[in-house]
Design a protein around this motif. Sequence first.
Motif, PDB file in Angstrom:
ATOM      1  N   THR A   6     -20.563  55.249  61.195  1.00 41.24           N
ATOM      2  CA  THR A   6     -19.669  54.275  60.551  1.00 41.24           C
ATOM      3  C   THR A   6     -18.214  54.712  60.681  1.00 41.24           C
ATOM      4  O   THR A   6     -17.336  53.908  61.008  1.00 41.24           O
ATOM      5  CB  THR A   6     -20.028  54.119  59.060  1.00 41.24           C
ATOM      6  OG1 THR A   6     -21.364  53.633  58.942  1.00 41.24           O
ATOM      7  CG2 THR A   6     -19.076  53.151  58.376  1.00 41.24           C
ATOM      8  N   VAL A  10     -15.185  52.675  62.544  1.00 43.99           N
ATOM      9  CA  VAL A  10     -13.970  52.301  61.804  1.00 43.99           C
ATOM     10  C   VAL A  10     -12.741  52.872  62.492  1.00 43.99           C
ATOM     11  O   VAL A  10     -11.706  52.193  62.604  1.00 43.99           O
ATOM     12  CB  VAL A  10     -14.062  52.793  60.345  1.00 43.99           C
ATOM     13  CG1 VAL A  10     -12.706  52.697  59.653  1.00 43.99           C
ATOM     14  CG2 VAL A  10     -15.102  51.981  59.585  1.00 43.99           C
ATOM     15  N   SER A  34     -11.149  47.525  57.209  1.00 46.11           N
ATOM     16  CA  SER A  34     -12.002  48.391  58.034  1.00 46.11           C
ATOM     17  C   SER A  34     -12.178  49.752  57.384  1.00 46.11           C
ATOM     18  O   SER A  34     -13.286  50.287  57.318  1.00 46.11           O
ATOM     19  CB  SER A  34     -11.380  48.555  59.431  1.00 46.11           C
ATOM     20  OG  SER A  34     -11.376  47.333  60.139  1.00 46.11           O
ATOM     21  N   ARG A  37     -14.926  50.446  54.762  1.00 45.21           N
ATOM     22  CA  ARG A  37     -16.323  50.630  55.166  1.00 45.21           C
ATOM     23  C   ARG A  37     -16.674  52.108  55.312  1.00 45.21           C
ATOM     24  O   ARG A  37     -17.814  52.511  55.072  1.00 45.21           O
ATOM     25  CB  ARG A  37     -16.596  49.923  56.501  1.00 45.21           C
ATOM     26  CG  ARG A  37     -16.302  48.435  56.491  1.00 45.21           C
ATOM     27  CD  ARG A  37     -17.041  47.700  57.603  1.00 45.21           C
ATOM     28  NE  ARG A  37     -16.956  48.370  58.887  1.00 45.21           N
ATOM     29  CZ  ARG A  37     -16.011  48.133  59.801  1.00 45.21           C
ATOM     30  NH1 ARG A  37     -15.052  47.251  59.539  1.00 45.21           N
ATOM     31  NH2 ARG A  37     -16.011  48.756  60.959  1.00 45.21           N
TER      32      ARG A  37
END
Length: 375
Positions: A6, A10, A34, A37
């Motif tokens: 993740t 990002v 973004s 997250r």
Amino acid sequence: MSRGLTAERVRKDVDVVARAGLDLETFLEEAMASLRRAVPWESACVATHDPGTHLLTSGRKYGALAGESEHDHEFALIEYGDVEATAFTELVRTETDAAGVHLVHGGEVERSPRMERFMVPRFGIGDEARVAFRDGREMWGAAALFRGPDDRPFDAEEIDFLASLTGMFARGVRAGVLTRMADVVAPAPGPGPAVIIVGPDDRATQMTPTAEQWLGELAGSPTHPDPVSPVAALIASARRYARGELPSPPRCRLRTAGGMWLVLQAGPLSTFRDREGDVVITIEEARPPEIVALVVAAFGLTPRERDVTQLVLQGVDTKEIASTLHLSAYTVQDHLKSVFDKAGVRSRRELISRVYFDQYVPRMGGELAPSGWFA
């Protein structure tokens, strides 16, 4: 999806929007969405700064704090009136890309004056993480992420991840500055000095009509929706200057809704009769030398490219530039090509026009005031 995967996605997303040439508002909204997250936050504040003086120039809020402005004046006075490890000015001084209050203070977030006096009692914040928007030379802004008292604190891995984004955020903010240079510049407010007098309670007691008009212009700007925080930052910094804690009076450059660049400066007034502890703030239209450095910095040039650009703006030809900088003419041409690419121009003439933008060019040949500047 794993935490590491993740984070990597990002990072790529933020890099893409930072290179997209977006206006400042769009870039920050997309980048912060973004970022959430990978590093979850309950609320967040994003500030832009004058890269030359590091003073606050604008602020935006997201999440639970969106729309909150009642305490902005108080925040700026604390932020710029105290010295602590995670203050914006300390991030610049120590060249720190990111920091977490919980980590810095060994879990005792109340050791931070900002947390103890403001964030905890006002908003019930449990922890704060900050990331500076640094490009290696200047700091263009910073983001503060907040978690509630029942949330886990920001950990070292998250702080390291935030630090990895510092250059990307700086690039996006720089691009946001450049996207507004082609805006149509509105006429300046009426004649007369723009002066604000601030009393010992850090509140304005008097201001000239022109100052009131300028503040109205700033309040209507999408890049400076609330001029209160920058003004309060100037007040707090002026008091630090009065105590001998800063080497020079504070100043910053802002742009109005109409596209006009301004310079705001503050300084303590001498004690006179029964008046003590007053601060004066002046607002005036920025002269070209005030803005050229900021514009050139926004291009993201290397130190040598800046040297070449400075000489180009002085009208020096390639041969003289090579001699002055002890370079070959071919190397100068290579630097110029890189400068043109970064500035989005194709020639020296376009570069000069890009730097001395519309604020001044349309008024050349116009009436001059007694000061020698445009009336």
